[in-house]
Scaffold this motif. Structure first.
Motif, short mmCIF file in Angstrom:
data_model
loop_
_atom_site.label_atom_id
_atom_site.label_comp_id
_atom_site.label_asym_id
_atom_site.label_seq_id
_atom_site.Cartn_x
_atom_site.Cartn_y
_atom_site.Cartn_z
N SER A 289 1.25 -9.14 16.79
CA SER A 289 0.22 -8.81 17.78
C SER A 289 0.61 -9.36 19.15
N VAL A 290 -0.14 -8.97 20.16
CA VAL A 290 0.05 -9.52 21.51
C VAL A 290 -0.21 -11.02 21.48
N GLU A 291 -1.20 -11.44 20.72
CA GLU A 291 -1.51 -12.86 20.60
C GLU A 291 -0.34 -13.64 20.01
N ALA A 292 0.35 -13.06 19.04
CA ALA A 292 1.52 -13.72 18.45
C ALA A 292 2.65 -13.82 19.47
N ASN B 18 11.11 -19.05 12.23
CA ASN B 18 10.54 -19.85 11.15
C ASN B 18 9.50 -20.86 11.64
N CYS B 19 9.27 -20.92 12.95
CA CYS B 19 8.39 -21.95 13.53
C CYS B 19 7.07 -21.42 14.06
N VAL B 20 7.02 -20.16 14.42
CA VAL B 20 5.84 -19.63 15.10
C VAL B 20 5.20 -18.54 14.24
N GLU B 21 3.92 -18.71 13.98
CA GLU B 21 3.19 -17.73 13.18
C GLU B 21 3.09 -16.40 13.92
N GLY B 22 3.26 -15.32 13.19
CA GLY B 22 3.13 -13.99 13.77
C GLY B 22 4.43 -13.37 14.22
#
Length: 99
Positions: A65-68, A35-39
């Motif tokens: 994604s890899v970025e997430a 619930n805290c990190v986008e993606g």
């Protein structure tokens, strides 16, 4: 979609009761990051209860994604959870893949 699977074993010196507490803490700390990190698509932590397994705790997570995944790994929530996890485990195995 990127999948991130991590497995750990508890430190040998932990009692059965301490392992239960540690497993519940790991589960709570990691699953709350969803619930805290986008993606983050999903985060699930499983505590081993079967004698056929050779790991005590498994994290199974998916990211957009890899970025997430990278953002998750450096997030303050993950860094804090990692400090606790390192205090109660003796090893780590990781497998990341994309589909």
């Amino acid at each position: 979609m990127v999948h991130h699977i991590v497995c750990w074993n508890f430190k040998e010196e932990l009692s059965k009761e301490e392992r239960i507490i540690a497993g519940n803490q790991i589960k709570e700390k990691l699953e709350s990051i969803q619930n805290c990190v986008e993606g983050v698509v999903s985060i699930q932590v499983n505590i081993n209860e079967m004698p056929s397994s050779n790991r005590d705790v498994a994290l199974i997570s998916s990211f957009e994604s890899v970025e997430a995944l990278n953002a998750y790994q450096i997030s303050p929530e993950h860094v804090e959870a990692g400090k606790y996890i390192k205090s109660v485990v003796c090893d780590r195995a990781c497998f990341d893949y994309q589909d």
